[in-house]
Each structure stands twice: as C-alpha cells, then as structure tokens.
Motif scaffolding. Structure first.
Motif, PDB file in Angstrom:
ATOM      1  N   PRO A  37       0.801  -1.233   0.000  1.00 20.06           N
ATOM      2  CA  PRO A  37       0.000   0.000   0.000  1.00 20.06           C
ATOM      3  C   PRO A  37       0.832   1.281   0.000  1.00 20.06           C
ATOM      4  O   PRO A  37       0.336   2.340   0.386  1.00 20.06           O
ATOM      5  CB  PRO A  37      -0.794  -0.132   1.311  1.00 20.06           C
ATOM      6  CG  PRO A  37       0.165  -0.834   2.226  1.00 20.06           C
ATOM      7  CD  PRO A  37       0.912  -1.832   1.348  1.00 20.06           C
ATOM      8  N   LEU A  38       2.073   1.210  -0.454  1.00 17.29           N
ATOM      9  CA  LEU A  38       2.989   2.344  -0.368  1.00 17.29           C
ATOM     10  C   LEU A  38       2.412   3.615  -0.988  1.00 17.29           C
ATOM     11  O   LEU A  38       2.418   4.687  -0.359  1.00 17.29           O
ATOM     12  CB  LEU A  38       4.318   1.982  -1.040  1.00 17.29           C
ATOM     13  CG  LEU A  38       5.403   3.058  -1.050  1.00 17.29           C
ATOM     14  CD1 LEU A  38       5.848   3.391   0.364  1.00 17.29           C
ATOM     15  CD2 LEU A  38       6.604   2.605  -1.882  1.00 17.29           C
ATOM     16  N   GLU A  39       1.914   3.532  -2.219  1.00 19.30           N
ATOM     17  CA  GLU A  39       1.417   4.727  -2.905  1.00 19.30           C
ATOM     18  C   GLU A  39       0.194   5.309  -2.197  1.00 19.30           C
ATOM     19  O   GLU A  39       0.069   6.525  -2.054  1.00 19.30           O
ATOM     20  CB  GLU A  39       1.099   4.398  -4.359  1.00 19.30           C
ATOM     21  CG  GLU A  39       2.324   4.075  -5.193  1.00 19.30           C
ATOM     22  CD  GLU A  39       1.980   3.710  -6.621  1.00 19.30           C
ATOM     23  OE1 GLU A  39       2.116   4.584  -7.497  1.00 19.30           O
ATOM     24  OE2 GLU A  39       1.565   2.568  -6.860  1.00 19.30           O
TER      25      GLU A  39
ATOM     26  N   ARG B  11      10.049  -0.182   3.531  1.00 19.87           N
ATOM     27  CA  ARG B  11      10.999  -1.239   3.889  1.00 19.87           C
ATOM     28  C   ARG B  11      10.673  -2.531   3.150  1.00 19.87           C
ATOM     29  O   ARG B  11      11.574  -3.211   2.645  1.00 19.87           O
ATOM     30  CB  ARG B  11      10.964  -1.461   5.404  1.00 19.87           C
ATOM     31  CG  ARG B  11      11.872  -2.573   5.907  1.00 19.87           C
ATOM     32  CD  ARG B  11      13.310  -2.151   5.922  1.00 19.87           C
ATOM     33  NE  ARG B  11      13.519  -1.051   6.866  1.00 19.87           N
ATOM     34  CZ  ARG B  11      14.582  -0.246   6.836  1.00 19.87           C
ATOM     35  NH1 ARG B  11      15.492  -0.399   5.905  1.00 19.87           N
ATOM     36  NH2 ARG B  11      14.719   0.711   7.723  1.00 19.87           N
ATOM     37  N   ARG B  12       9.393  -2.885   3.068  1.00 17.93           N
ATOM     38  CA  ARG B  12       9.003  -4.119   2.368  1.00 17.93           C
ATOM     39  C   ARG B  12       9.361  -4.048   0.887  1.00 17.93           C
ATOM     40  O   ARG B  12       9.791  -5.042   0.305  1.00 17.93           O
ATOM     41  CB  ARG B  12       7.496  -4.373   2.533  1.00 17.93           C
ATOM     42  CG  ARG B  12       7.116  -4.874   3.909  1.00 17.93           C
ATOM     43  CD  ARG B  12       5.726  -5.506   3.915  1.00 17.93           C
ATOM     44  NE  ARG B  12       4.695  -4.580   3.511  1.00 17.93           N
ATOM     45  CZ  ARG B  12       4.078  -3.728   4.343  1.00 17.93           C
ATOM     46  NH1 ARG B  12       4.437  -3.678   5.622  1.00 17.93           N
ATOM     47  NH2 ARG B  12       3.120  -2.943   3.909  1.00 17.93           N
TER      48      ARG B  12
ATOM     49  N   ARG C  10      18.311  -1.270  -6.253  1.00 19.88           N
ATOM     50  CA  ARG C  10      18.176  -1.984  -4.981  1.00 19.88           C
ATOM     51  C   ARG C  10      18.736  -1.145  -3.843  1.00 19.88           C
ATOM     52  O   ARG C  10      18.121  -1.010  -2.780  1.00 19.88           O
ATOM     53  CB  ARG C  10      18.886  -3.337  -5.055  1.00 19.88           C
ATOM     54  CG  ARG C  10      18.307  -4.286  -6.111  1.00 19.88           C
ATOM     55  CD  ARG C  10      19.202  -5.478  -6.332  1.00 19.88           C
ATOM     56  NE  ARG C  10      20.540  -5.048  -6.775  1.00 19.88           N
ATOM     57  CZ  ARG C  10      21.560  -5.873  -6.968  1.00 19.88           C
ATOM     58  NH1 ARG C  10      21.408  -7.168  -6.747  1.00 19.88           N
ATOM     59  NH2 ARG C  10      22.725  -5.414  -7.380  1.00 19.88           N
ATOM     60  N   ARG C  11      19.902  -0.559  -4.066  1.00 15.16           N
ATOM     61  CA  ARG C  11      20.515   0.293  -3.043  1.00 15.16           C
ATOM     62  C   ARG C  11      19.723   1.582  -2.865  1.00 15.16           C
ATOM     63  O   ARG C  11      19.600   2.100  -1.750  1.00 15.16           O
ATOM     64  CB  ARG C  11      21.955   0.610  -3.426  1.00 15.16           C
ATOM     65  CG  ARG C  11      22.901  -0.580  -3.310  1.00 15.16           C
ATOM     66  CD  ARG C  11      24.313  -0.197  -3.722  1.00 15.16           C
ATOM     67  NE  ARG C  11      24.825   0.913  -2.942  1.00 15.16           N
ATOM     68  CZ  ARG C  11      25.847   1.687  -3.309  1.00 15.16           C
ATOM     69  NH1 ARG C  11      26.453   1.479  -4.463  1.00 15.16           N
ATOM     70  NH2 ARG C  11      26.262   2.669  -2.524  1.00 15.16           N
ATOM     71  N   ALA C  12      19.179   2.109  -3.963  1.00 13.81           N
ATOM     72  CA  ALA C  12      18.382   3.327  -3.871  1.00 13.81           C
ATOM     73  C   ALA C  12      17.145   3.110  -3.003  1.00 13.81           C
ATOM     74  O   ALA C  12      16.833   3.932  -2.128  1.00 13.81           O
ATOM     75  CB  ALA C  12      17.973   3.790  -5.265  1.00 13.81           C
ATOM     76  N   LEU C  13      16.438   2.016  -3.228  1.00  8.35           N
ATOM     77  CA  LEU C  13      15.242   1.746  -2.433  1.00  8.35           C
ATOM     78  C   LEU C  13      15.590   1.531  -0.967  1.00  8.35           C
ATOM     79  O   LEU C  13      14.827   1.922  -0.071  1.00  8.35           O
ATOM     80  CB  LEU C  13      14.499   0.536  -2.997  1.00  8.35           C
ATOM     81  CG  LEU C  13      13.822   0.740  -4.351  1.00  8.35           C
ATOM     82  CD1 LEU C  13      13.209  -0.559  -4.846  1.00  8.35           C
ATOM     83  CD2 LEU C  13      12.768   1.839  -4.278  1.00  8.35           C
TER      84      LEU C  13
ATOM     85  N   ALA D  60      14.151   3.777   2.098  1.00  9.46           N
ATOM     86  CA  ALA D  60      13.477   3.158   3.238  1.00  9.46           C
ATOM     87  C   ALA D  60      14.135   3.583   4.546  1.00  9.46           C
ATOM     88  O   ALA D  60      13.449   3.893   5.532  1.00  9.46           O
ATOM     89  CB  ALA D  60      13.500   1.634   3.096  1.00  9.46           C
ATOM     90  N   ASP D  61      15.460   3.612   4.559  1.00  5.64           N
ATOM     91  CA  ASP D  61      16.188   4.041   5.759  1.00  5.64           C
ATOM     92  C   ASP D  61      15.877   5.503   6.078  1.00  5.64           C
ATOM     93  O   ASP D  61      15.698   5.865   7.246  1.00  5.64           O
ATOM     94  CB  ASP D  61      17.691   3.869   5.559  1.00  5.64           C
ATOM     95  CG  ASP D  61      18.125   2.405   5.509  1.00  5.64           C
ATOM     96  OD1 ASP D  61      17.331   1.538   5.932  1.00  5.64           O
ATOM     97  OD2 ASP D  61      19.249   2.146   5.046  1.00  5.64           O
ATOM     98  N   GLY D  62      15.828   6.337   5.042  1.00  6.50           N
ATOM     99  CA  GLY D  62      15.564   7.760   5.251  1.00  6.50           C
ATOM    100  C   GLY D  62      14.179   8.010   5.814  1.00  6.50           C
ATOM    101  O   GLY D  62      14.007   8.804   6.749  1.00  6.50           O
ATOM    102  N   ILE D  63      13.174   7.328   5.269  1.00 10.17           N
ATOM    103  CA  ILE D  63      11.806   7.493   5.757  1.00 10.17           C
ATOM    104  C   ILE D  63      11.690   6.999   7.192  1.00 10.17           C
ATOM    105  O   ILE D  63      11.107   7.667   8.053  1.00 10.17           O
ATOM    106  CB  ILE D  63      10.824   6.751   4.837  1.00 10.17           C
ATOM    107  CG1 ILE D  63      10.714   7.491   3.491  1.00 10.17           C
ATOM    108  CG2 ILE D  63       9.440   6.626   5.487  1.00 10.17           C
ATOM    109  CD1 ILE D  63       9.923   6.754   2.433  1.00 10.17           C
TER     110      ILE D  63
END
Length: 201
Positions: free
Chosen positions: A37-39, A80-81, A118-121, A125-128
């Motif tokens: 449900p990210l969006e 994260r997922r 992959r690293r960008a996502l 996720a870490d930033g959020i």
C-alpha cells in the motif's frame, strides 16, 4: 533518400527498444509493489499534512498530527518491504542509467553511468524510517516537511527507474509543483549524502 530512410528506420528501432525496456521495468516494479500500500499511504500522509498545516484550531491540529503517526509508521514499513522485495532482483535488471538522455539499454552500454535501484530503495526506506523515528527531535512541522521530501524523492526514483530522470522530474513538478532540486534539498542530510554518493556525485 536512402540515408533518410535509414535514419527513420534507426529512429523507429530506438523508440521501439526504449518502449520495450520501459514496459519491462514498469512491470517489474509493479510486481514488487503488488499488494504493497505504499502509494496509497504516501498520498494519505501528504494529504493529512496539508490538512494539519491548514488547520487554524490548535487542538484540532494536534488531533490531526496524532492521527497521522500510525500512518507514518505504516508508510515506513511499506517502504521497507519494497526495498526487501526488490533486493532479489537480478543485478543487471536493477541498474538505472544516469545519462541525461533516455537510451535503450544504456545501463549495458555505459555501465559506469548507472546506479543500483536496490541500493536506492534501501536508502529511501532508511531515510523514511529515520524521519518517522525522529531521533533527531524535529518539530512536528519540520518532520512533516522532511518526510514529504523523503517520500517524493522515493517516488522520483521509481519514475526514474521506469522511464528516465527527465520524465521523473517533469512528473514531480506537474503533480506536486516541486522541483527535483527542491526535494533533494529538503530531505535529511543523511539521505542526501547517501543519495548523492549512490549517483556518484
């Protein structure tokens, strides 16, 4: 005449190859977002921030902020997922071209001018998550401002992966009236540093 026909055929071939690659990327990312449900959460949080910031009554504003906290945590979990799911993508399929123009299979032709989705996502996720955890003690308004930028940068990266940086930036400006540079300036210093390092800047 033959040269003109050759140029036309070459241009059509490039367009076809680019559309085919973009469609494959859209479908790939879509598979990893399926059931996520990210969006929806992103839209809910951003709309909630606008309502809270526009609310004149202090008590009502505090109620709106409190109601958003659970959704913010859900947003962090959804990001994260996505990062965990996308981590299993074949390395070649995760490369994104950083060239200023969208060329088909540019990540194969110019592998040094790429970043790893992959690293960008993972960094998004870490930033959020870091903004939601708020260990730095941001005010509620500053937290909303930074988390909005973090979410929009994640969205920009997803559009960049599927299309191009130019298209991603144009969509960001059209949908949110915010430039790529403004979003990058508004994310946390940790996200900005990791993001620019990923892009090789």
């Amino acid at each position: 005449m033959e040269g003109w026909l050759l140029a036309l055929a070459l241009g059509a071939g490039v367009q076809w190859a680019r559309r085919r690659e973009q469609q494959a990327r859209i479908e790939r990312l879509g598979r990893h977002l399926q059931g996520n449900p990210l969006e929806r959460l992103m839209a809910h949080v951003l709309d909630g921030y606008l309502r809270a910031l526009d609310e004149g009554d202090t008590q009502r504003r505090q109620t709106l902020w409190a109601a958003l906290e659970a959704t913010e945590r859900e947003l962090a979990a959804a990001a994260r997922r996505l990062a965990v799911s996308f981590a299993d993508v074949w390395p070649d399929d995760a490369l994104v071209s950083t060239l200023p123009v969208a060329l088909p299979y540019a990540h194969k032709l110019f592998p040094r001018a790429t970043f790893d989705m992959r690293r960008a996502l993972q960094l998004h996720a870490d930033g959020i998550a870091a903004v939601v955890d708020n260990a730095s003690g941001r005010s509620r308004r500053d937290r909303a401002y930074t988390l909005t930028a973090e979410a929009l940068l994640l969205q920009h990266t997803c559009h960049w992966y599927c299309r191009s940086r130019a298209v991603a930036s144009a969509r960001l400006l059209a949908r949110h009236r915010t430039s790529y540079a403004q979003v990058l300036d508004a994310v946390s210093p940790q996200t900005r540093s990791a993001y620019l390092a990923l892009l090789g800047r």
